[in-house]
Design a protein around this motif. Structure first.
Motif, PDB file in Angstrom:
ATOM      1  N   LEU A   1      32.245  43.096  36.651  1.00 11.20           N
ATOM      2  CA  LEU A   1      31.042  42.563  37.299  1.00 11.20           C
ATOM      3  C   LEU A   1      30.073  42.022  36.254  1.00 11.20           C
ATOM      4  N   LEU A   2      29.881  42.755  35.169  1.00  9.81           N
ATOM      5  CA  LEU A   2      28.956  42.303  34.138  1.00  9.81           C
ATOM      6  C   LEU A   2      29.487  41.055  33.431  1.00  9.81           C
ATOM      7  N   LEU A   3      30.794  40.981  33.220  1.00 10.07           N
ATOM      8  CA  LEU A   3      31.366  39.762  32.647  1.00 10.07           C
ATOM      9  C   LEU A   3      31.136  38.576  33.581  1.00 10.07           C
TER      10      LEU A   3
ATOM     11  N   GLU B   1      28.013  33.514  34.921  1.00  8.29           N
ATOM     12  CA  GLU B   1      27.109  32.816  35.828  1.00  8.29           C
ATOM     13  C   GLU B   1      25.769  32.487  35.162  1.00  8.29           C
ATOM     14  N   ILE B   2      25.341  33.314  34.223  1.00  6.58           N
ATOM     15  CA  ILE B   2      24.140  32.976  33.453  1.00  6.58           C
ATOM     16  C   ILE B   2      24.403  31.739  32.609  1.00  6.58           C
TER      17      ILE B   2
ATOM     18  N   ALA C   1      40.539  44.609  43.988  1.00  5.58           N
ATOM     19  CA  ALA C   1      39.139  44.443  43.579  1.00  5.58           C
ATOM     20  C   ALA C   1      38.234  44.833  44.747  1.00  5.58           C
ATOM     21  N   ARG C   2      37.271  45.668  44.462  1.00  4.43           N
ATOM     22  CA  ARG C   2      36.325  46.112  45.494  1.00  4.43           C
ATOM     23  C   ARG C   2      34.902  45.888  44.971  1.00  4.43           C
ATOM     24  N   PRO C   3      34.389  44.679  45.101  1.00 10.86           N
ATOM     25  CA  PRO C   3      33.126  44.333  44.448  1.00 10.86           C
ATOM     26  C   PRO C   3      31.942  45.168  44.897  1.00 10.86           C
ATOM     27  N   TRP C   4      31.995  45.704  46.098  1.00 11.32           N
ATOM     28  CA  TRP C   4      30.865  46.489  46.584  1.00 11.32           C
ATOM     29  C   TRP C   4      30.665  47.765  45.760  1.00 11.32           C
TER      30      TRP C   4
ATOM     31  N   ARG D   1      34.044  35.105  41.149  1.00 15.00           N
ATOM     32  CA  ARG D   1      34.187  35.252  39.696  1.00 15.00           C
ATOM     33  C   ARG D   1      34.620  36.688  39.363  1.00 15.00           C
ATOM     34  N   TYR D   2      34.031  37.649  40.031  1.00 13.71           N
ATOM     35  CA  TYR D   2      34.414  39.048  39.815  1.00 13.71           C
ATOM     36  C   TYR D   2      35.901  39.256  40.130  1.00 13.71           C
ATOM     37  N   HIS D   3      36.374  38.684  41.230  1.00 12.92           N
ATOM     38  CA  HIS D   3      37.785  38.814  41.591  1.00 12.92           C
ATOM     39  C   HIS D   3      38.689  38.183  40.522  1.00 12.92           C
TER      40      HIS D   3
END
Length: 318
Positions: free
Chosen positions: A27-29, A34-35, A69-72, A54-56
């Motif tokens: 998530l941080l990557l 995105e920044i 992947a479970r972004p929540w 992007r996280y996926h």
């Protein structure tokens, strides 16, 4: 190590089979990418389709399987981590309503992304950390720390993630300055990949992942998009990867346009080649497009170039 970035190496992560769980680092990557793409422009981070997709992508590279992947989970549990100031919960602060904030500790983890988005759809990154990440050099350093700290168990995963970040940062530079997408690619394979990725990202986002002809919009549960980014004037002829030379189409309609069976015109309507026989039942799905309006981006900056539309209509099979 930079004090503001050091907090990224002290995440509270679970372990499975002796390995750090990839959720929070991925998530941080994704946020770093995105920044650098100019999509996140303040400490306040929107939980949108771009970020989740992007996280996926990163999770799949790290873990080898996309559907798990479970972004929540990282979006929720990152709120327990310490920021550069050392205070618990300061790294990531969900924008909960006052009523929810009072009972946040009692809620338990959400069971899906939909459940999480009912609680909050934005969160704030620690402002000191965000300020450091405004520098590309610091963002690269942060990415290197995350990959080294949480993926040391797999040199292959590290290599894949480093390659992804390099491509993402290069693509992000084009996304922030899309006027640079017109002109020769240059000799670097990475530059060519970055331009292609920026074109795809800008076009699909401009059309909100909706087909400009059929109006279909579908994102799979593991965040793959139904639509593709199609050039109006092929790059080989135009050397133009700007989003105004693109349009979002489903694969079948992308194929039909490339084969000169349909074309968007400068009148912002679809045109069907007279070579398509309307009396043939299998052709009706194409014939029904004739004279239908294009779905256009809401942002007028990204609406298709009139000259590109005219060129495409001129190519229609007669």
């Amino acid at each position: 190590m930079d004090k503001a970035l050091a907090c990224l190496t002290r995440l509270r992560v679970g372990h499975s089979k002796g390995r750090p769980a990839p959720n929070k680092p991925c998530l941080l990557l994704a946020i770093l990418c995105e920044i650098q793409a100019g999509h996140i422009t303040s400490p306040r981070v929107a939980i949108d389709d771009r970020l989740v997709a992007r996280y996926h992508d990163l999770y799949e590279l790290a873990a080898g399987v996309r559907r798990e992947a479970r972004p929540w989970l990282p979006l929720w549990f990152l709120a327990s981590d310490r920021g550069p100031d050392g205070e618990a919960g300061s790294l990531w602060q969900p924008a909960l309503s006052p009523a929810l904030a009072e009972v946040a500790d009692q809620l338990g983890a959400p069971g899906s992304l939909d459940q999480l988005l009912k609680r909050f759809d934005t969160a704030s990154l620690h402002p000191e950390l965000y300020a450091r990440l405004a520098s590309e050099e610091a963002t690269r350093e942060a990415g290197a720390h995350l990959v080294a700290r949480y993926f040391s168990w797999s040199p292959d995963a590290q290599a894949r993630l480093h390659d992804y970040l390099e491509d993402a940062f290069a693509s992000g530079a084009y996304e922030k300055a899309p006027e640079r997408l017109k002109g020769p690619e240059g000799d670097s394979p990475r530059q060519a990949r970055a331009r292609s990725a920026a074109f795809r990202s800008l076009v699909l986002e401009a059309y909100d992942y909706r087909c400009a002809a059929s109006r279909l919009r579908y994102i799979t549960p593991d965040y793959r998009y139904l639509v593709e980014a199609a050039h109006l004037v092929p790059f080989a002829e135009s050397q133009d990867d700007r989003p105004v030379n693109g349009i979002a189409l489903t694969p079948n309609l992308h194929w039909a346009m490339d084969n000169l069976l349909i074309a968007p015109g400068p009148d912002q309507r679809w045109h069907v080649s007279p070579s398509v026989d309307a009396l043939v039942p299998d052709s009706r799905w194409l014939c029904e497009l004739d004279r239908q309006p294009l779905v256009l981006p809401r942002d007028p900056r990204w609406q298709p170039d009139r000259d590109a539309l005219a060129w495409r209509l001129d190519q229609l099979r007669r």
